[in-house]
Each structure stands twice: as structure tokens, then as C-alpha cells.
Design an enzyme around this catalytic site. Structure first.
Site, short mmCIF file in Angstrom:
data_model
loop_
_atom_site.label_atom_id
_atom_site.label_comp_id
_atom_site.label_asym_id
_atom_site.label_seq_id
_atom_site.Cartn_x
_atom_site.Cartn_y
_atom_site.Cartn_z
N ARG A 55 80.27 26.44 53.78
CA ARG A 55 79.48 26.26 52.69
C ARG A 55 80.00 25.87 51.31
O ARG A 55 79.28 25.44 50.48
CB ARG A 55 78.60 27.78 52.70
CG ARG A 55 77.64 27.56 51.41
CD ARG A 55 76.39 28.63 51.38
NE ARG A 55 76.79 29.78 52.13
CZ ARG A 55 77.25 30.88 51.38
NH1 ARG A 55 77.62 30.81 50.06
NH2 ARG A 55 77.68 31.86 51.91
N TYR A 109 59.33 9.48 42.44
CA TYR A 109 59.14 9.70 44.06
C TYR A 109 58.12 10.93 43.88
O TYR A 109 58.29 11.93 43.22
CB TYR A 109 60.36 10.12 44.49
CG TYR A 109 60.62 10.13 46.09
CD1 TYR A 109 60.06 9.32 46.91
CD2 TYR A 109 60.62 11.72 46.49
CE1 TYR A 109 60.17 9.51 48.38
CE2 TYR A 109 60.59 11.85 48.02
CZ TYR A 109 60.29 10.72 48.84
OH TYR A 109 60.20 11.08 50.03
N ASP A 182 68.35 9.20 39.66
CA ASP A 182 68.00 8.79 40.91
C ASP A 182 68.21 7.38 41.26
O ASP A 182 67.48 6.51 41.10
CB ASP A 182 66.45 9.43 41.31
CG ASP A 182 66.43 9.07 42.94
OD1 ASP A 182 67.05 8.41 43.70
OD2 ASP A 182 65.39 9.89 43.29
N LYS A 207 68.42 6.96 52.88
CA LYS A 207 67.91 5.63 52.77
C LYS A 207 69.03 4.57 52.97
O LYS A 207 69.73 4.54 53.92
CB LYS A 207 67.23 5.39 51.33
CG LYS A 207 66.07 6.57 51.23
CD LYS A 207 65.10 6.56 52.15
CE LYS A 207 64.15 8.11 51.76
NZ LYS A 207 63.81 8.43 50.40
C1 LIG Z 1 63.20 9.45 49.89
C2 LIG Z 1 63.78 9.68 48.49
C3 LIG Z 1 63.96 10.98 48.06
C4 LIG Z 1 63.98 12.13 48.92
O1 LIG Z 1 65.20 12.19 49.64
P1 LIG Z 1 64.95 12.76 51.26
O2 LIG Z 1 66.26 12.38 51.65
O3 LIG Z 1 63.83 12.41 51.75
O4 LIG Z 1 64.96 14.30 50.91
C5 LIG Z 1 63.97 11.18 46.56
N1 LIG Z 1 64.12 10.04 45.84
C6 LIG Z 1 63.85 8.70 46.12
C7 LIG Z 1 63.63 7.68 45.36
C8 LIG Z 1 63.49 8.60 47.54
O5 LIG Z 1 63.24 7.41 48.07
#
Ligand SMILES: *Cc1c(COP(=O)(O)O)cnc(C)c1O
Length: 392
Positions: A55, A109, A182, A207
Site C-alpha cells: 500500500r 467526464y 485531467d 484509456k
Molecule cells: C474514463 C475517464 C475517467 C475515469 O477513469 P476510470 O479509469 O474509468 O475510473 C476520468 N476522466 C476521463 C476524461 C475519462 O475518460
């Protein structure tokens, strides 16, 4: 070093014994012991580098963290179990010692909006939403909300707007607020937000970074000022990524630059093709010369790399027509997520923005005929043929 080189070298090839493995092994052990209790005690105290409990840190995950730190040109990275846990902990680190007020881009998102309105709001952390592409509105909102943190996406979801990140960061810094970005849609191949004044950069590595539809994960890359706070929070709250996912993510990142180049090229050609198709009402693509943020895009994104996402509205379609179109797709995978090697088609009103109230969706410009395509690495003619037959 260039990002193409970093992607295949950073983090790996640590000397573990007489020989050096070419890739970092998967270290599944949760606990580590040392030659002596004195040494273990120093590791627990953070006085000596080393591992004691997963952790806190794990060698495989640490290799991934070093890699992402190199790609984003940051001070350090925390790998998390999902993009959402990464956003959550990045916001907590940004707000530590600052006013409990967030200024957030309106276009975010869907699950991030839920964190702000359903998780943080009841805890007394208020969020003000603003059109982050309108610098005048941002300036007024900063003065009014006195935020401890400003939150935005490099390329917004799903309408693909691009804010003047450097200017927003300047305003935030002048007001004493931290900037959380992000960077999932842009990836460090297109934009490195820390170089433009951000303090914390988040990825859903699910992604593009992992890129193969087989990992759920996230990262937060930080500047020097926020890194200790981030680590302290992570030790206490434990949203860390496991070693198997860390390994897969590193393996995925080896080809990140190649994939992005191909995916961006495919997206660009698909956007042009869709633009000319009579069944379409409107196409959203950052490479479009008529894009509302074209000047910012020219300034902040590399020539020719405008991302792998294309959003579009089907003329006169509602939910039923959208479903019929998606059901006819044979090659493009009709599933949520994005950034994978295979092309994906997603319906925002049903998936990413399902939890957002319909009136708020409408205000955000996310209509019931809007679809989002994530271009994969397939051969372009095959993708165009599939879209053509599905559009009918
Ligand atoms: C998919 C996504 C998230 C969330 O990510 P997870 O891995 O599904 O928790 C946050 N921001 C954006 C822009 C995303 O495309």
C-alpha cells in the site's frame, strides 16, 4: 530525451541481482523484510529507500510511476486503481491547506461531476462550474469563488473543447489555487500540462496509456510542492494500483507514441469523411479549422495530432435511431471507454453522462443524437466501410 524514447526505457532495467531484466518483473509480494529490524524500521520511517508494504510502494508499480513521471515531466507519480480514484485523491491533495472551494470546467467526464456534486458537496467542499474556454468568465469566477483548486480537462469530454490551460493556470496561481488537469484525452504525447502551469495531472490509464482494453487504472503526476501530500494521503486511504495492472500498463505505454500517431491520423480522416456525409448534422473534432478553439489548438497541440476522438450528431435522430445505427456496426466496437487499439463507439447520454440530469446535459450541449467515436489503429478503409454501411 524525447517522449518516444522515454516510453520504451523509463522505469525499467533496474539492477536487482547480478543480471538486469529487460522489463520490470511483476512483484506480487505484499510485504518485504530486510537484513535487520533496524533497516526495516528506517524503511518504514521513510529515512531509507526501500519497500515494506505494497500500500506504501511496490517495485512494479514504482517502475510505472517513474515512467509516467518521465512522460509528464513531473516530480513524482501515484498509480491508482482507477481514473476516478486518481481524480479523487488529486483533488484532496490540491485542497490540502487551501479553501474548500473548487472551480471546475462545466464540461467534465460524468463521474467527475458526480464526485464534485454528490461526494464532495455533502462534505462541505463546494464547486462552482464555469465555461473554462471563456477566460473573462474564469477571471470573474476565480474572484467570486476564491477557489482552493481549479479543475479542467485538456480536451473536454465529449465535445472536445480545448481551454487555454496556461492562461487558466496563471489566473489560478495568482489567486493561490492549485490546478488539477485531467489529461486522459490528450495524453502527454499531445500536451504536458505541468509544463503549462498545472500542479497535478490525472490520467485514466484505462484509456490511451494502457491502450488495450484490459486494465482499469489511473495516475496522478505531481509537481514537487504536492507530492508528499499525495503520498501521505495514498498511504492512509490506499487507492493504489496492483502490480499486475502496473505491469500491463507499462507494457502498453511502450507503444503509446506509435498508437497515438496512428489513432490521431485515423481520427482526422474519419472526421473529414463524416463532415461530408449527408446523414450527419454536426461533427466535433479539434483538427477542424472552424473549431471554436482553433487558435488555442494551434498554440497548444502539435501540428497534425488532434486526438483520437471524433464526436458527431446524427441528423434528426433520437435514442431509437442512435441505437439502430450502433447495432449495425460490425467492426467498430459499441462499448464505453476510449483510447484502445480497437475503435470504440459510445453514446454519451447513455454512458459517460448518464448520471448527469437531462437538463444539465442539455445545457452542456450533449444532445440525444450525439455519439462519440474513439479511433483505433485499424486500417482506415475498413473503418470507413463499417461507418458507411451503418449510416446506410
Ligand atoms: C474514463 C475517464 C475517467 C475515469 O477513469 P476510470 O479509469 O474509468 O475510473 C476520468 N476522466 C476521463 C476524461 C475519462 O475518460
Amino acid at each position: 530525451m524525447r517522449i518516444d524514447t522515454q516510453a520504451v526505457h523509463a522505469g525499467d532495467r533496474k539492477k536487482a541481482g547480478p543480471e538486469i531484466p529487460v522489463t520490470t518483473p511483476i512483484h506480487a509480494a505484499v510485504s518485504y523484510f530486510h537484513e535487520s529490524m533496524e533497516e526495516l524500521d528506517r524503511v518504514f520511517a521513510g529515512e531509507q529507500p526501500g519497500y515494506c508494504y505494497t500500500r506504501f510502494a511496490n517495485p512494479t508499480t514504482a517502475a510505472l510511476e517513474e515512467l509516467v513521471t518521465a512522460l509528464e515531466n513531473g516530480h513524482g507519480t501515484l498509480a491508482c486503481a482507477s481514473g476516478m480514484s486518481a481524480i479523487h485523491i488529486a483533488l484532496l491533495a490540491a485542497l490540502a491547506g487551501r479553501p474548500r472551494s473548487i472551480l471546475a470546467a462545466e464540461a467534465l467526464y460524468g463521474a467527475t461531476i458526480v464526485v464534485l456534486t454528490k461526494v464532495f458537496a455533502p462534505l462541505g467542499i463546494r464547486t462552482t462550474f464555469v465555461d473554462i474556454c471563456d477566460l473573462g468568465a474564469v477571471e470573474r469566477a476565480v474572484a467570486q469563488a476564491q477557489p482552493g483548486c481549479v479543475l479542467l480537462e485538456t480536451i473536454s469530454n465529449p465535445l472536445l473543447r480545448v481551454a487555454q490551460l496556461d492562461r487558466v493556470a496563471e489566473m489560478a496561481r495568482a489567486a493561490g489555487a492549485a490546478v488539477v488537469v485531467d489529461n486522459t484525452f490528450a495524453t502527454p504525447v499531445l500536451v504536458r500540462p505541468l509544463e503549462l502551469g498545472a500542479n497535478l495531472v490525472v490520467h485514466s490509464v484505462t484509456k490511451f496509456l494502457a491502450g488495450h482494453g484490459d486494465v482499469l487504472g489511473g495516475t496522478v503526476t505531481s509537481d514537487a510542492a504536492h507530492y508528499e501530500t499525495l503520498r501521505t494521503l495514498a498511504r492512509a486511504y490506499g487507492p493504489v494500483l496492483g502490480p499486475f495492472e502496473s505491469y500491463l500498463t507499462m507494457r502498453g505505454i511502450k507503444t503509446l507514441v506509435l498508437r497515438i500517431q496512428r489513432q490521431c491520423a485515423n481520427a482526422r480522416r474519419i472526421a473529414e469523411w463524416l463532415n461530408a456525409h449527408p446523414a450527419l448534422q454536426r461533427v466535433y473534432f479539434p483538427g477542424d479549422p472552424a473549431h471554436p478553439d482553433a487558435a488555442t489548438i494551434r498554440r497548444l497541440l502539435p501540428e497534425g495530432l488532434y486526438g483520437a476522438l471524433v464526436s458527431f450528431e446524427l441528423k434528426g435522430a433520437g435514442r431509437a435511431e442512435v441505437f439502430r445505427f450502433m447495432d449495425r456496426l460490425k467492426l467498430v466496437v459499441r462499448a464505453t471507454s476510449l483510447g484502445d487499439v480497437h475503435s470504440l463507439m459510445m453514446y454519451p447520454a447513455m454512458s459517460s453522462h448518464r448520471e448527469v440530469a437531462p437538463e444539465q446535459r442539455a445545457r452542456m450541449g450533449i444532445r440525444d443524437n450525439l455519439l462519440r467515436l474513439s479511433a483505433g489503429i485499424e486500417a482506415l478503409p475498413d473503418l470507413l466501410a463499417d461507418l458507411a454501411q451503418a449510416l446506410g
